[in-house]
Enzyme design. Structure first.
Site, mmCIF file in Angstrom:
data_model
loop_
_atom_site.group_PDB
_atom_site.id
_atom_site.type_symbol
_atom_site.label_atom_id
_atom_site.label_comp_id
_atom_site.label_asym_id
_atom_site.label_seq_id
_atom_site.Cartn_x
_atom_site.Cartn_y
_atom_site.Cartn_z
ATOM 1 N N GLY A 116 9.984 0.555 8.898
ATOM 2 C CA GLY A 116 8.749 0.278 9.632
ATOM 3 C C GLY A 116 7.498 0.954 9.104
ATOM 4 C CG MET A 157 15.566 -6.450 5.891
ATOM 5 S SD MET A 157 14.533 -6.956 4.503
ATOM 6 C CE MET A 157 15.777 -7.073 3.219
ATOM 7 N NE ARG A 158 19.911 -12.033 10.926
ATOM 8 C CZ ARG A 158 21.186 -12.236 10.611
ATOM 9 N NH1 ARG A 158 21.822 -11.395 9.832
ATOM 10 N NH2 ARG A 158 21.811 -13.302 11.052
ATOM 11 C CG HIS A 174 7.542 -11.020 -1.703
ATOM 12 N ND1 HIS A 174 8.903 -10.889 -1.479
ATOM 13 C CD2 HIS A 174 7.395 -11.159 -3.046
ATOM 14 C CE1 HIS A 174 9.542 -10.965 -2.636
ATOM 15 N NE2 HIS A 174 8.654 -11.124 -3.591
ATOM 16 C CD GLU A 234 4.897 -3.663 0.481
ATOM 17 O OE1 GLU A 234 5.283 -3.828 1.649
ATOM 18 O OE2 GLU A 234 5.694 -3.496 -0.465
HETATM 19 C C1 GRF Z 1 8.380 -3.751 2.280
HETATM 20 O O1 GRF Z 1 8.466 -3.449 0.924
HETATM 21 C C2 GRF Z 1 8.009 -5.212 2.480
HETATM 22 O O2 GRF Z 1 7.201 -5.704 1.480
HETATM 23 C C3 GRF Z 1 9.358 -5.880 2.426
HETATM 24 O O3 GRF Z 1 10.225 -5.003 3.074
HETATM 25 C C4 GRF Z 1 9.733 -3.668 2.976
HETATM 26 C C5 GRF Z 1 9.632 -3.137 4.372
HETATM 27 O O4 GRF Z 1 9.331 -1.769 4.438
HETATM 28 N N1 GRF Z 1 9.255 -7.205 3.012
HETATM 29 P P1 GRF Z 1 8.914 -1.122 5.827
HETATM 30 O O5 GRF Z 1 10.069 -1.357 6.798
HETATM 31 O O6 GRF Z 1 7.654 -1.740 6.284
HETATM 32 O O7 GRF Z 1 8.771 0.361 5.529
#
Ligand code: GRF
Length: 215
Positions: free
Chosen positions: A12, A91-92, A110, A175
């Site tokens: 998160g 992750m689903r 992503h 990100e």
């Molecule tokens: C990030 O690298 C995002 O781009 C990918 O999953 C990861 C999630 O990390 N989709 P977090 O749970 O936000 O720390």
């Protein structure tokens, strides 16, 4: 204010970036009305609770199939009154029905410069391929994984001595700046979808270049 539900599965850290930008800020264009995790006991849920956000665990293991799980997700998101669904390390894989129901109201981040390097393990693959630029993309979700109209992108140079870990850490930092930026653009009504592309009606605003790595 744009009412959003954030979907997580783990750490998160992107959720945290959204909390830091939007929760308790008087000028916030976004309200996080629910944080939903498909896994219990993850760090992201703790972050949400600490920020005073409403959380919900919908454990995918308790459902017979993806359709039933997605239905429960949909119900919770609608009950929360969310207008936009934000995937942040969720992750689903989602069903086509869910994706269609939330078309142009469902976004993902992503860790690569799409349309290159879709899928998992991007940092290692970028290094293996000798790509010179890497980064992150925020996009609307379509049926095929990591496709869909691109809203905003952040880029940085790949360094000669990078490992997947060092490169990934720099991308993650980006990100954390990119997701709040993209969400702000949407909340301000500056993003319009035209078929396969998103148009940002604010020249240059959907683009970040990592400042520390410029020279
Ligand atoms: C990030 O690298 C995002 O781009 C990918 O999953 C990861 C999630 O990390 N989709 P977090 O749970 O936000 O720390």
């Amino acid at each position: 204010m744009l009412r959003v539900a954030v979907l997580i599965s783990g750490r998160g850290s992107n959720l945290q970036a959204l909390i830091d930008r939007f929760v308790g800020q008087p000028d916030s264009p976004v309200e996080i009305v629910r944080v939903i995790s498909n896994r219990p006991d993850v760090q992201g849920l703790e972050r949400a609770k600490k920020a005073g956000l409403k959380t919900k665990v919908i454990d995918h293991k308790g459902f017979p199939d993806r359709a039933a799980f997605d239905e429960a997700l949909d119900e919770e998101i609608r009950a929360a009154g969310a207008q936009l669904v934000v995937l942040a390390g969720f992750m689903r894989l989602l069903t086509e029905k869910f994706i269609d129901d939330w078309r142009d109201r469902l976004i993902n981040i992503h860790p690569a410069l799409l349309p290159s390097f879709r899928g998992l393990d991007t940092h290692r693959r970028v290094l293996k391929r000798g790509a010179k630029l890497h980064g992150a993309t925020v996009h609307f979700v379509r049926h095929e994984m990591d496709t869909g109209p691109i809203i905003a992108q952040a880029a940085l140079p790949v360094l000669a001595n990078d490992t997947p870990e060092t490169l990934g850490a720099r991308v993650l930092e980006l990100e954390h700046r990119l997701y709040p930026l993209a969400l702000t653009l949407i909340a301000e009504g500056k993003v319009e979808v035209d078929g396969d592309r998103a148009i940002v009606n604010a020249p240059g605003e959907g683009v970040l270049i990592h400042p520390k790595d410029r020279d």
